[in-house]
Design a protein around this motif. Sequence first.
Motif, PDB file in Angstrom:
ATOM      1  N   LEU A   1       0.814  -1.224   0.000  1.00 54.30           N
ATOM      2  CA  LEU A   1       0.000   0.000   0.000  1.00 54.30           C
ATOM      3  C   LEU A   1       0.842   1.266   0.000  1.00 54.30           C
ATOM      4  O   LEU A   1       0.295   2.369  -0.063  1.00 54.30           O
ATOM      5  CB  LEU A   1      -0.904   0.022   1.238  1.00 54.30           C
TER       6      LEU A   1
ATOM      7  N   LEU B   1      -3.118   0.588   7.388  1.00 51.12           N
ATOM      8  CA  LEU B   1      -3.598   1.583   6.431  1.00 51.12           C
ATOM      9  C   LEU B   1      -2.964   2.938   6.710  1.00 51.12           C
ATOM     10  O   LEU B   1      -2.751   3.297   7.869  1.00 51.12           O
ATOM     11  CB  LEU B   1      -5.115   1.734   6.548  1.00 51.12           C
TER      12      LEU B   1
ATOM     13  N   VAL C   1      -5.716   4.991  -0.613  1.00 52.79           N
ATOM     14  CA  VAL C   1      -6.336   3.693  -0.336  1.00 52.79           C
ATOM     15  C   VAL C   1      -7.839   3.833  -0.153  1.00 52.79           C
ATOM     16  O   VAL C   1      -8.321   4.698   0.582  1.00 52.79           O
ATOM     17  CB  VAL C   1      -5.710   3.058   0.927  1.00 52.79           C
TER      18      VAL C   1
ATOM     19  N   HIS D   1      -7.468  -0.620  10.028  1.00 49.94           N
ATOM     20  CA  HIS D   1      -6.999   0.552  10.766  1.00 49.94           C
ATOM     21  C   HIS D   1      -6.512   0.175  12.151  1.00 49.94           C
ATOM     22  O   HIS D   1      -5.471   0.641  12.610  1.00 49.94           O
ATOM     23  CB  HIS D   1      -8.122   1.598  10.886  1.00 49.94           C
TER      24      HIS D   1
ATOM     25  N   ALA E   1      -6.623   6.714   4.540  1.00 52.34           N
ATOM     26  CA  ALA E   1      -7.394   5.713   3.802  1.00 52.34           C
ATOM     27  C   ALA E   1      -8.887   5.956   3.971  1.00 52.34           C
ATOM     28  O   ALA E   1      -9.345   6.443   5.000  1.00 52.34           O
ATOM     29  CB  ALA E   1      -7.019   4.319   4.291  1.00 52.34           C
TER      30      ALA E   1
END
Lengths: 284, 627
Positions: B547, B573, B552, B568, B577
């Motif tokens: 990522l 992330l 995202v 999360h 995101a």
Amino acid sequence: MTATTTPTLRARDYLSDIKPIWCPGCGHFGVLSALTKALAYLERPKEDIAVISGIGCSSRLPAYLDCYGFHGLHGRALPLATGLKVARPDLTVIVAGGDGDGFSIGGNHFLHACRRNIDLCYIVMDNAVYGMTKGQASPTTPPDWTRSPLTPNGPGIPVFRPAAIALAAGASFIARGFSGDPHGLSELVARAILHPGFAFVHVLSPCRTFRPDDQSDWKQGVHPFTDRARSDAEAVPALRVDDDGMGIGVLHEADPTAHSGPKDTPADTDRAAAIDRIEAELEV
Amino acid sequence: MTARTSDHSQPITVAISGSGGSGALTAGSILLAAAQRCGRYGLMMRAAGPQVRGGESVAILRIGPTPVTNIGDRVDLLAALDWRNIERFVDELPLDSDSLILFDPDSGPVPDPIAASGAEQSGVRFANEAKAQPEGRANMVAVGVVGSAIGLSLTALSDAANEILANKSVETVRATQACITAGYPKPALAAETVPTRSAKRRWRLSGNAAAGLGALRAGVDFVAAYPITPASEMLEWLAPRLEHTGGNLVQAEDELAAVSMLVGASFGGVPTLTATSGPGLSLMTEGIGLAVASETPIVVVDVARGGPSTGLPTKSEQADLDQALYGLHGDAPHLVLAPLDVGDCAFTTEWASRLAERLQTAAIVLSDQALGQTRAVIDPPAAAPPVPGRKRVDQDRAEQSPGTAGTAGTAEERPAKTAFARYRQSADGISPMSIPGEAGLTYTADGLAHDERGTPSSNAAHHRAQLAKLADKLNGHDYGDAWARRDCGDDYTHRNGSRPISLVTWGSSWGAVQEAAMRLREQGVAVQTIALRLLAPLQHEAMRRALADSGVLVVEINASGQLFRYLHAERVLPSAARSFARPGPLPLRPAEVLDSVRQLFGPPELERTEAAAISDAGSSRRLGGQA
């Protein structure tokens, strides 16, 4: 080990080196003793025996044996044992537990194990009380028993009648024993293990800690069960009428042909070829 | 026919609707089977009311020359056998002015909710045409009409009908063939131009069947289950086939029993599996915890439906993720996997079983109704990556110095009390596992906290050691590349300082997400898709690397963004995101994902805007904040 070199096992050889947590005078010691006697009598190799239990004082039993064992979930010993026996029909599978485990939280499994008739020996050590949670009423506790703060006026519910209910649910072997009579009990357990279907052994196993007053007379109260039933059709009313809950012996033994265990494993040995054929079905 | 229906280079979506007994679903099944025979790919979803038998229903098929991963955005062609209760399906039949409705004028005009789409209408007297044949049926006339419209050969339709109706009487099959032929246009009009291709091996099956196949491939020999929609077909598919592979299936009295039966059979050394849906998963939760604590491998396939409670039994939602991840009491690390398409139900179920066996733990496989009850024509699914089997005692002894893994009694002396360390600590966290019948290795498995021998213990050190072992064996395993299906396209690059987009999803949402990504790429957007197949244990580092430096968007079909919250919480992330999450039961469509991307990341000239935004002050990044 080959048969020629296997030494004869004594009852105590089936015990593990783990000391039971049971209270002094607990009836379950007698059940443990009877079970090891039965196993020695039947000369079952330790590794071919699996003892399955749920939760409760009596369900601690598997660890006290030097066999395979599973101390699983409260109330779920019978299905766990069913899975094991269906997957491994070569094993001797014994199920052990108490009245709360078997008749309350596991009551539905009890009914269906009776009617499924898988070759299990189910030993219920009934002391008519929840011991491990410190003395609450169980399904076999009399309705007027007021010693539990949880039900200060008594449970107020008629008692669960294990033998009659097992019979009604289709159990093919029903016996009752008394923990104070380990020799008689070991005979019943041995017969239950040999029975080629679901065998239920209801054991009166007193709790000295939470039922000290009203179970001390069990030794005097038990008596040989007199069976007036002439047929299966008469057996249910006979157990209702004749059984005062203290009759000891084999209460019911059905025609072994009624047994409907797991199906025979098919002879199909080439698994990969079987899967190839299944996959071929998916094409045009 | 419209240009859209005659262009066989693109996937096409057709629907056949009808009231109870009209045979819309049978017609759909024949079309799908014919598509398979014509070398096409496809999938078929069904929409039906809650009735047990009969009642109105719709078969929705998307057929294409390349693998079809989702049901698409719209319906190109609706063939309505009649109009009874059609309003129930308006949401599931997205028609528009480019669509074509074939309807039977004898059953009345196109109802307003359907006509409002502006679709072109064309009357076809299905029922009247069928009447011309003895025992003729309107749905089979529709098979001929629709089959020709989407370029399926008459031969393929005819063969497919013979297969699907194999259990019917000779008269029925003869009438069916006559009706299909009657519905099929005369040669001048027929689209028999697409040759029947037979060179490629192609399978037709449902996700539930594929999951069952995965179980067989993994060597599952014991299944216990309680019937529940939409998982029952998996069990019904397995039951007769397990007889061929030497396995057993027990219909349990409830899910509490089913999961315990698995634990018992697995304790006996046999790979096990059950299938259920949300309410059954709830009941099985305690037993799954027992499998984890006693280190007894089991696999639970949850063919999820809409929730909570009894919810939407016949329709799909991805809303059981929270429960699968967190539902067990205590710290009970276990495997959670999700198949990504119909064929992947085989791959993922097989992999889940192999992992569970190796790691002596429970695996929950999160399929759902949209996968389980969708039938698809696909390329044969790949086998799962190889995983070593259960660590048996002899293997463990080979790894260890001699004499540490228990002592077997010898023939000459009376057997000693067994002291087999079933739960012994080891470098990889995986303990040696004996099975009943092995002499000198007896032990009692336990759900109580225990020491290395399995003896119940409330000792703090024993508890800590056990918990560490349960976690270490899962976290230490090398899962390879199969943890996700990642597709970066041809030009997933960082251009002029702009960030590409990562579409993160799981399970059945993969199909629509990957199609959305393809369309974004056609618009020049740099985008990758990452569809998680292994949800627990999460592959943190691989995920963060994948990522890195991208915008995202996490896509899923549930109301609260369960995957988004999970990722999360696990800190994989970037803080900026965003989440696209909506409840079921309607299938995810690529256009929804595109709309979400446009809203969150900007219009098609997104890269330019994105670059401009990033060149602004850091505090005004376009991707900031939670959706």
